[in-house]
Design a protein around this motif. Structure first.
Motif, PDB file in Angstrom:
ATOM      1  N   GLY A  42       0.820  -1.207   0.000  1.00 24.67           N
ATOM      2  CA  GLY A  42       0.000   0.000   0.000  1.00 24.67           C
ATOM      3  C   GLY A  42       0.858   1.263   0.000  1.00 24.67           C
ATOM      4  N   TYR A  43       2.071   1.153   0.528  1.00 20.55           N
ATOM      5  CA  TYR A  43       2.962   2.325   0.614  1.00 20.55           C
ATOM      6  C   TYR A  43       3.678   2.524  -0.716  1.00 20.55           C
ATOM      7  CZ  TYR A  43       6.261   5.532   2.843  1.00 20.55           C
ATOM      8  OH  TYR A  43       6.988   6.640   3.202  1.00 20.55           O
ATOM      9  N   CYS A  44       4.350   1.470  -1.173  1.00 18.90           N
ATOM     10  CA  CYS A  44       5.042   1.512  -2.460  1.00 18.90           C
ATOM     11  C   CYS A  44       5.484   0.086  -2.810  1.00 18.90           C
ATOM     12  CB  CYS A  44       6.264   2.439  -2.379  1.00 18.90           C
ATOM     13  SG  CYS A  44       7.276   2.373  -3.874  1.00 18.90           S
ATOM     14  N   GLU A  45       4.977  -0.413  -3.915  1.00 23.29           N
ATOM     15  CA  GLU A  45       5.297  -1.805  -4.291  1.00 23.29           C
ATOM     16  C   GLU A  45       6.788  -1.977  -4.573  1.00 23.29           C
ATOM     17  OE1 GLU A  45       2.802  -2.766  -7.596  1.00 23.29           O
ATOM     18  OE2 GLU A  45       1.044  -3.129  -6.319  1.00 23.29           O
ATOM     19  N   TYR A  46       7.435  -0.888  -4.966  1.00 28.18           N
ATOM     20  CA  TYR A  46       8.854  -1.004  -5.313  1.00 28.18           C
ATOM     21  C   TYR A  46       9.712  -1.359  -4.099  1.00 28.18           C
ATOM     22  CZ  TYR A  46      12.631  -0.512  -8.611  1.00 28.18           C
ATOM     23  OH  TYR A  46      13.687  -0.798  -9.450  1.00 28.18           O
ATOM     24  N   GLN A  47       9.226  -1.004  -2.918  1.00 30.56           N
ATOM     25  CA  GLN A  47       9.924  -1.408  -1.683  1.00 30.56           C
ATOM     26  C   GLN A  47      10.018  -2.933  -1.619  1.00 30.56           C
ATOM     27  OE1 GLN A  47       8.125  -0.068   1.950  1.00 30.56           O
ATOM     28  NE2 GLN A  47       9.242   1.859   1.945  1.00 30.56           N
ATOM     29  N   ARG A 213       6.734  12.630  -0.902  1.00 27.08           N
ATOM     30  CA  ARG A 213       6.716  12.592   0.580  1.00 27.08           C
ATOM     31  C   ARG A 213       6.976  11.180   1.083  1.00 27.08           C
ATOM     32  NH1 ARG A 213       1.488  15.171   2.739  1.00 27.08           N
ATOM     33  NH2 ARG A 213       0.792  14.450   0.722  1.00 27.08           N
ATOM     34  N   LYS A 214       6.415  10.179   0.369  1.00 27.56           N
ATOM     35  CA  LYS A 214       6.649   8.786   0.769  1.00 27.56           C
ATOM     36  C   LYS A 214       8.135   8.453   0.606  1.00 27.56           C
ATOM     37  CE  LYS A 214       2.169   6.601  -0.006  1.00 27.56           C
ATOM     38  NZ  LYS A 214       1.437   5.535  -0.711  1.00 27.56           N
ATOM     39  N   CYS A 215       8.714   8.901  -0.521  1.00 25.75           N
ATOM     40  CA  CYS A 215      10.137   8.599  -0.763  1.00 25.75           C
ATOM     41  C   CYS A 215      11.027   9.228   0.310  1.00 25.75           C
ATOM     42  CB  CYS A 215      10.563   9.088  -2.143  1.00 25.75           C
ATOM     43  SG  CYS A 215       9.720   8.222  -3.476  1.00 25.75           S
ATOM     44  N   ASN A 226      14.165   4.843  -8.340  1.00 28.02           N
ATOM     45  CA  ASN A 226      12.899   5.534  -8.608  1.00 28.02           C
ATOM     46  C   ASN A 226      12.573   6.611  -7.570  1.00 28.02           C
ATOM     47  OD1 ASN A 226      11.945   4.126 -10.940  1.00 28.02           O
ATOM     48  ND2 ASN A 226      11.661   2.344  -9.635  1.00 28.02           N
ATOM     49  N   ALA A 227      13.504   6.867  -6.641  1.00 27.72           N
ATOM     50  CA  ALA A 227      13.221   7.827  -5.567  1.00 27.72           C
ATOM     51  C   ALA A 227      12.883   9.192  -6.164  1.00 27.72           C
ATOM     52  CB  ALA A 227      14.425   7.936  -4.647  1.00 27.72           C
ATOM     53  N   GLN A 228      11.829   9.813  -5.665  1.00 27.75           N
ATOM     54  CA  GLN A 228      11.381  11.128  -6.172  1.00 27.75           C
ATOM     55  C   GLN A 228      12.068  12.242  -5.387  1.00 27.75           C
ATOM     56  OE1 GLN A 228       8.558  11.446  -8.511  1.00 27.75           O
ATOM     57  NE2 GLN A 228       9.060   9.284  -8.810  1.00 27.75           N
TER      58      GLN A 228
END
Ligand code: SF4
Length: 228
Positions: A42-47, A213-215, A226-228
């Motif tokens: 839910g936060y980020c699938e890439y994690q 903000r999540k990154c 992919n970090a923003q």
């Protein structure tokens, strides 16, 4: 409610570690992931990709360490006056007398999920499955996590009692979100679980968040392309 510490299960499964995905198991021939991974999805699938496929190790956050410590404290208090019981016996007994337990392992080879329920109230007329969280906000990812515990419990037991999913503010009695596990909710969580299984068998891509903000608060930001 009678306190029961679950010490074993009557049913046993064939379990293997997945050769390529760290933490994934193959149970009864089907990929099986820890339900807590839904939180990361839910936060980020890439994690999930970085941690479990690329094998990048990032230490736990302060909140994660605090959460584990609090969990352990509550479990130790609970275990002091809990009587040992097999899972299936506790479920059966609860049909006539309410039973409460903590850290209850549930697994569903059918749906490919497994995990530990923080607390479960098994009453003659209903089952309440509770996940403790910091704060009081019901995020989609945390709601999905507790819905998946409901699905695994239902699949394991075939219990026909009403099942409720709940989120509780850690260290308090405040159930800040509660929902009946209906057939529609079950359909929805099964769809999400299928997506997760698709990520690990390579049929679906891991999507990176577009939210900077999540990154910024991500444990993997220094190693993520992919970090923003
Ligand atoms: S840095 Fe951003 S894109 Fe990369 S894993 Fe973390 S949250 Fe996802």
């Amino acid at each position: 409610m009678e306190h029961k510490k679950i010490t074993g299960y009557k049913k046993e499964y064939e379990i293997k570690d997945h050769p390529k995905v760290k933490g994934l198991q193959i149970i009864e021939g089907k990929n099986n992931f820890p339900i807590s991974w839904l939180n990361q999805q839910g936060y980020c699938e890439y994690q999930l990709y970085l941690e479990h496929i690329k094998g990048i190790e990032a230490g736990p956050t302060k909140a994660m360490t605090q959460g584990s410590r609090k969990h352990k404290e509550l479990e130790d208090i609970f275990n002091k006056d809990a009587t040992p019981a097999k899972f299936e016996d506790a479920v059966e007994e609860s049909k006539t007398e309410a039973v409460m337990s903590r850290e209850v392992f549930v697994t569903s080879p059918e749906y490919g999920i497994r995990g530990y329920i923080d607390e479960i109230w098994m009453k003659p007329d209903e089952i309440v499955i509770i996940d403790d969280k910091p704060g009081r906000t019901p995020y989609e990812s945390t709601m999905n996590q507790v819905r998946a515990y409901c699905l695994a419990y239902k699949d394991m037991t075939g219990d026909e009692r009403k099942i409720k999913a709940a989120l509780r503010e850690r260290g308090t009695d405040n159930l800040f979100w509660i929902e009946v596990f209906t057939p529609d909710i079950e359909k929805q969580i099964r769809f999400t679980i299928d997506r997760m299984l698709g990520l690990f068998d390579g049929t679906k891509p891991f999507k990176a968040t577009k939210n900077p903000r999540k990154c910024r608060s991500c444990r993997f930001k220094d190693q993520c392309e992919n970090a923003q």
